[in-house]
Design a protein around this motif. Structure first.
Motif, PDB file in Angstrom:
ATOM      1  N   GLU A   1     -19.435  -0.801  -2.556  1.00 22.47           N
ATOM      2  CA  GLU A   1     -20.180   0.149  -3.381  1.00 22.47           C
ATOM      3  C   GLU A   1     -19.444   1.486  -3.406  1.00 22.47           C
ATOM      4  O   GLU A   1     -19.001   1.976  -2.370  1.00 22.47           O
ATOM      5  CB  GLU A   1     -21.580   0.371  -2.820  1.00 22.47           C
ATOM      6  N   VAL A   2     -19.324   2.043  -4.605  1.00 26.13           N
ATOM      7  CA  VAL A   2     -18.681   3.352  -4.757  1.00 26.13           C
ATOM      8  C   VAL A   2     -19.552   4.204  -5.674  1.00 26.13           C
ATOM      9  O   VAL A   2     -20.000   3.737  -6.719  1.00 26.13           O
ATOM     10  CB  VAL A   2     -17.273   3.230  -5.388  1.00 26.13           C
ATOM     11  N   ILE A   3     -19.797   5.427  -5.268  1.00 33.87           N
ATOM     12  CA  ILE A   3     -20.493   6.390  -6.121  1.00 33.87           C
ATOM     13  C   ILE A   3     -19.575   7.591  -6.289  1.00 33.87           C
ATOM     14  O   ILE A   3     -19.031   8.113  -5.311  1.00 33.87           O
ATOM     15  CB  ILE A   3     -21.840   6.833  -5.532  1.00 33.87           C
ATOM     16  N   GLY A   4     -19.410   7.996  -7.530  1.00 33.58           N
ATOM     17  CA  GLY A   4     -18.636   9.187  -7.823  1.00 33.58           C
ATOM     18  C   GLY A   4     -19.573  10.324  -8.180  1.00 33.58           C
ATOM     19  O   GLY A   4     -20.451  10.173  -9.029  1.00 33.58           O
ATOM     20  N   LEU A   5     -19.396  11.455  -7.505  1.00 33.48           N
ATOM     21  CA  LEU A   5     -20.190  12.647  -7.783  1.00 33.48           C
ATOM     22  C   LEU A   5     -19.391  13.527  -8.734  1.00 33.48           C
ATOM     23  O   LEU A   5     -18.281  13.948  -8.413  1.00 33.48           O
ATOM     24  CB  LEU A   5     -20.494  13.404  -6.490  1.00 33.48           C
ATOM     25  N   LYS A   6     -19.956  13.774  -9.900  1.00 35.46           N
ATOM     26  CA  LYS A   6     -19.273  14.606 -10.895  1.00 35.46           C
ATOM     27  C   LYS A   6     -19.492  16.084 -10.596  1.00 35.46           C
ATOM     28  O   LYS A   6     -20.426  16.457  -9.887  1.00 35.46           O
ATOM     29  CB  LYS A   6     -19.783  14.282 -12.300  1.00 35.46           C
TER      30      LYS A   6
ATOM     31  N   ASN B   1     -13.006  -1.099   3.210  1.00 32.79           N
ATOM     32  CA  ASN B   1     -12.656  -2.505   3.411  1.00 32.79           C
ATOM     33  C   ASN B   1     -11.876  -3.167   2.287  1.00 32.79           C
ATOM     34  O   ASN B   1     -11.240  -4.168   2.508  1.00 32.79           O
ATOM     35  CB  ASN B   1     -13.895  -3.330   3.765  1.00 32.79           C
ATOM     36  N   TRP B   2     -11.889  -2.643   1.085  1.00 33.09           N
ATOM     37  CA  TRP B   2     -11.127  -3.341   0.054  1.00 33.09           C
ATOM     38  C   TRP B   2     -10.081  -2.500  -0.633  1.00 33.09           C
ATOM     39  O   TRP B   2      -9.518  -2.879  -1.641  1.00 33.09           O
ATOM     40  CB  TRP B   2     -12.015  -4.043  -0.961  1.00 33.09           C
ATOM     41  N   GLY B   3      -9.785  -1.345  -0.133  1.00 32.11           N
ATOM     42  CA  GLY B   3      -8.718  -0.561  -0.716  1.00 32.11           C
ATOM     43  C   GLY B   3      -8.821   0.919  -0.420  1.00 32.11           C
ATOM     44  O   GLY B   3      -9.546   1.348   0.467  1.00 32.11           O
ATOM     45  N   VAL B   4      -8.062   1.682  -1.198  1.00 36.54           N
ATOM     46  CA  VAL B   4      -8.040   3.134  -1.071  1.00 36.54           C
ATOM     47  C   VAL B   4      -8.390   3.736  -2.422  1.00 36.54           C
ATOM     48  O   VAL B   4      -7.907   3.279  -3.460  1.00 36.54           O
ATOM     49  CB  VAL B   4      -6.642   3.633  -0.633  1.00 36.54           C
TER      50      VAL B   4
ATOM     51  N   LYS C   1      -6.994  -1.107  -5.509  1.00 37.55           N
ATOM     52  CA  LYS C   1      -7.535  -2.458  -5.708  1.00 37.55           C
ATOM     53  C   LYS C   1      -7.323  -2.916  -7.149  1.00 37.55           C
ATOM     54  O   LYS C   1      -7.747  -2.252  -8.092  1.00 37.55           O
ATOM     55  CB  LYS C   1      -9.023  -2.500  -5.385  1.00 37.55           C
ATOM     56  N   ASN C   2      -6.683  -4.055  -7.296  1.00 36.29           N
ATOM     57  CA  ASN C   2      -6.513  -4.643  -8.622  1.00 36.29           C
ATOM     58  C   ASN C   2      -7.879  -5.022  -9.182  1.00 36.29           C
ATOM     59  O   ASN C   2      -8.706  -5.590  -8.492  1.00 36.29           O
ATOM     60  CB  ASN C   2      -5.631  -5.895  -8.564  1.00 36.29           C
TER      61      ASN C   2
ATOM     62  N   LEU D   1       0.834  -1.196   0.000  1.00 34.02           N
ATOM     63  CA  LEU D   1       0.000   0.000   0.000  1.00 34.02           C
ATOM     64  C   LEU D   1       0.873   1.252   0.000  1.00 34.02           C
ATOM     65  O   LEU D   1       0.626   2.200  -0.749  1.00 34.02           O
ATOM     66  CB  LEU D   1      -0.940   0.001   1.206  1.00 34.02           C
ATOM     67  N   GLU D   2       1.920   1.248   0.836  1.00 33.98           N
ATOM     68  CA  GLU D   2       2.831   2.385   0.902  1.00 33.98           C
ATOM     69  C   GLU D   2       3.439   2.668  -0.468  1.00 33.98           C
ATOM     70  O   GLU D   2       3.493   3.818  -0.910  1.00 33.98           O
ATOM     71  CB  GLU D   2       3.947   2.118   1.915  1.00 33.98           C
ATOM     72  N   ALA D   3       3.885   1.631  -1.159  1.00 26.21           N
ATOM     73  CA  ALA D   3       4.519   1.795  -2.474  1.00 26.21           C
ATOM     74  C   ALA D   3       3.519   2.299  -3.515  1.00 26.21           C
ATOM     75  O   ALA D   3       3.856   3.127  -4.357  1.00 26.21           O
ATOM     76  CB  ALA D   3       5.137   0.475  -2.919  1.00 26.21           C
ATOM     77  N   CYS D   4       2.289   1.811  -3.446  1.00 24.07           N
ATOM     78  CA  CYS D   4       1.269   2.205  -4.415  1.00 24.07           C
ATOM     79  C   CYS D   4       0.901   3.677  -4.275  1.00 24.07           C
ATOM     80  O   CYS D   4       0.936   4.431  -5.242  1.00 24.07           O
ATOM     81  CB  CYS D   4       0.029   1.325  -4.253  1.00 24.07           C
ATOM     82  N   VAL D   5       0.559   4.100  -3.069  1.00 29.04           N
ATOM     83  CA  VAL D   5       0.083   5.471  -2.889  1.00 29.04           C
ATOM     84  C   VAL D   5       1.213   6.492  -2.922  1.00 29.04           C
ATOM     85  O   VAL D   5       0.964   7.679  -3.132  1.00 29.04           O
ATOM     86  CB  VAL D   5      -0.769   5.638  -1.608  1.00 29.04           C
ATOM     87  N   ALA D   6       2.443   6.057  -2.740  1.00 28.27           N
ATOM     88  CA  ALA D   6       3.588   6.980  -2.766  1.00 28.27           C
ATOM     89  C   ALA D   6       3.738   7.650  -4.133  1.00 28.27           C
ATOM     90  O   ALA D   6       4.324   8.723  -4.236  1.00 28.27           O
ATOM     91  CB  ALA D   6       4.864   6.239  -2.396  1.00 28.27           C
ATOM     92  N   GLN D   7       3.185   7.039  -5.166  1.00 25.00           N
ATOM     93  CA  GLN D   7       3.277   7.572  -6.525  1.00 25.00           C
ATOM     94  C   GLN D   7       2.156   8.564  -6.843  1.00 25.00           C
ATOM     95  O   GLN D   7       2.188   9.219  -7.879  1.00 25.00           O
ATOM     96  CB  GLN D   7       3.237   6.424  -7.528  1.00 25.00           C
ATOM     97  N   TRP D   8       1.164   8.666  -5.993  1.00 22.47           N
ATOM     98  CA  TRP D   8       0.013   9.517  -6.261  1.00 22.47           C
ATOM     99  C   TRP D   8       0.344  10.982  -5.989  1.00 22.47           C
ATOM    100  O   TRP D   8       0.934  11.322  -4.959  1.00 22.47           O
ATOM    101  CB  TRP D   8      -1.167   9.103  -5.410  1.00 22.47           C
ATOM    102  N   THR D   9      -0.072  11.851  -6.901  1.00 25.33           N
ATOM    103  CA  THR D   9       0.113  13.297  -6.747  1.00 25.33           C
ATOM    104  C   THR D   9      -1.183  14.007  -7.118  1.00 25.33           C
ATOM    105  O   THR D   9      -2.082  13.413  -7.709  1.00 25.33           O
ATOM    106  CB  THR D   9       1.245  13.814  -7.659  1.00 25.33           C
ATOM    107  N   SER D  10      -1.257  15.262  -6.771  1.00 27.95           N
ATOM    108  CA  SER D  10      -2.408  16.115  -7.102  1.00 27.95           C
ATOM    109  C   SER D  10      -3.725  15.534  -6.593  1.00 27.95           C
ATOM    110  O   SER D  10      -4.755  15.616  -7.255  1.00 27.95           O
ATOM    111  CB  SER D  10      -2.487  16.347  -8.611  1.00 27.95           C
TER     112      SER D  10
END
Length: 181
Positions: A70-75, A34-37, A50-51, A17-26
Motif C-alpha cells: 500500500e502506498v499513499i501520496g500526500l500532495k 518489501n517490494w521496492g524503493v 518496481k516494474n 537496484l544500484e543501477a536503477c537508483v544511480a540515475q535518480w536526481t533531485s
C-alpha cells in the motif's frame, strides 16, 4: 539505499537496484520497503524501482507513506492519492499519515489540518475488518485538536495541541486471530 545531500540516491548489495537508483536526481525523500524503493523528487513526481508500479500520474507529491504494497501520496495541497487496496478518495486537507498492520492487512490513519482523523483499511479480508474499522472510526470521531498521530497493530495514538494523548484500538470483542486469518 541512501539519499545524498545533493538529491542523488545510492544503493549497495543489489546490482540492479544500484543501477536503477544511480540515475535518480533531485530526490527529497526515499522509502524502501518489501517490494521496492520509491522516491519523491523536488518537482513532486514519484519514481519507483518496481516494474509495473505506475506513479507517472502522481504530481505535486510532498511525501509518500508505505506499508506492505500500500502506498499513499500526500500532495502539497493536502489531497491524497493511493496505490493498492485502500480507498482514500474521501480524504482531504491531510497534513500527516501513518500506517499500521491490521488483521494481516494494512490500515492508514490520516490527520487533517483541522485536527480530525481519517481512516482507511484493506477491506478485502471480509466483514470482520469492516466491523473493527467501524469501531475504530467511532473512537476517532471523538478525537479533536490532534497535531500528531501514530498507528500500530490495529490501534492508533494522537497527541492534541495541549499535549494530551488520545488512543483508539480494536474493540475487546474483536478476535485478532479471526481478523488475521
Amino acid at each position: 539505499v541512501g539519499l545524498r545531500k545533493d538529491g542523488t540516491v545510492v544503493a549497495v548489495g543489489d546490482a540492479k537496484l544500484e543501477a536503477c537508483v544511480a540515475q535518480w536526481t533531485s530526490v527529497k525523500q526515499i522509502v524502501y520497503y518489501n517490494w521496492g524503493v520509491l522516491a519523491v523528487r523536488y518537482d513532486g513526481t514519484v519514481l519507483s524501482t518496481k516494474n509495473g508500479a505506475d506513479f507517472a500520474s502522481w504530481t505535486n507529491i510532498a511525501k509518500v507513506y508505505c506499508c506492505d504494497e500500500e502506498v499513499i501520496g500526500l500532495k502539497n495541497n493536502g489531497d491524497v492519492v493511493a496505490h493498492g487496496c485502500l480507498d482514500v478518495s474521501s480524504w482531504y486537507d491531510i497534513c500527516d499519515i501513518d500506517f499500521g498492520p491490521f488483521g494481516g492487512a494494512a490500515f492508514a490513519v490520516g490527520l487533517r489540518k483541522d485536527g480530525m482523523i481519517m481512516l482507511a483499511a484493506d477491506m478485502s479480508r471480509g466483514e470482520h475488518i469492516a466491523d473493527a474499522l467501524d469501531s475504530l472510526w467511532e473512537q476517532a470521531q471523538k478525537m479533536r485538536n490532534l497535531v500528531s498521530i501514530s498507528a500500530c497493530h490495529g490501534r492508533f495514538l494522537g497527541v492534541t495541541k495541549d499535549g494530551e494523548v488520545k488512543s483508539a484500538s480494536l474493540p475487546r470483542w474483536c478476535n485478532y486471530e479471526q481478523i488475521h486469518n
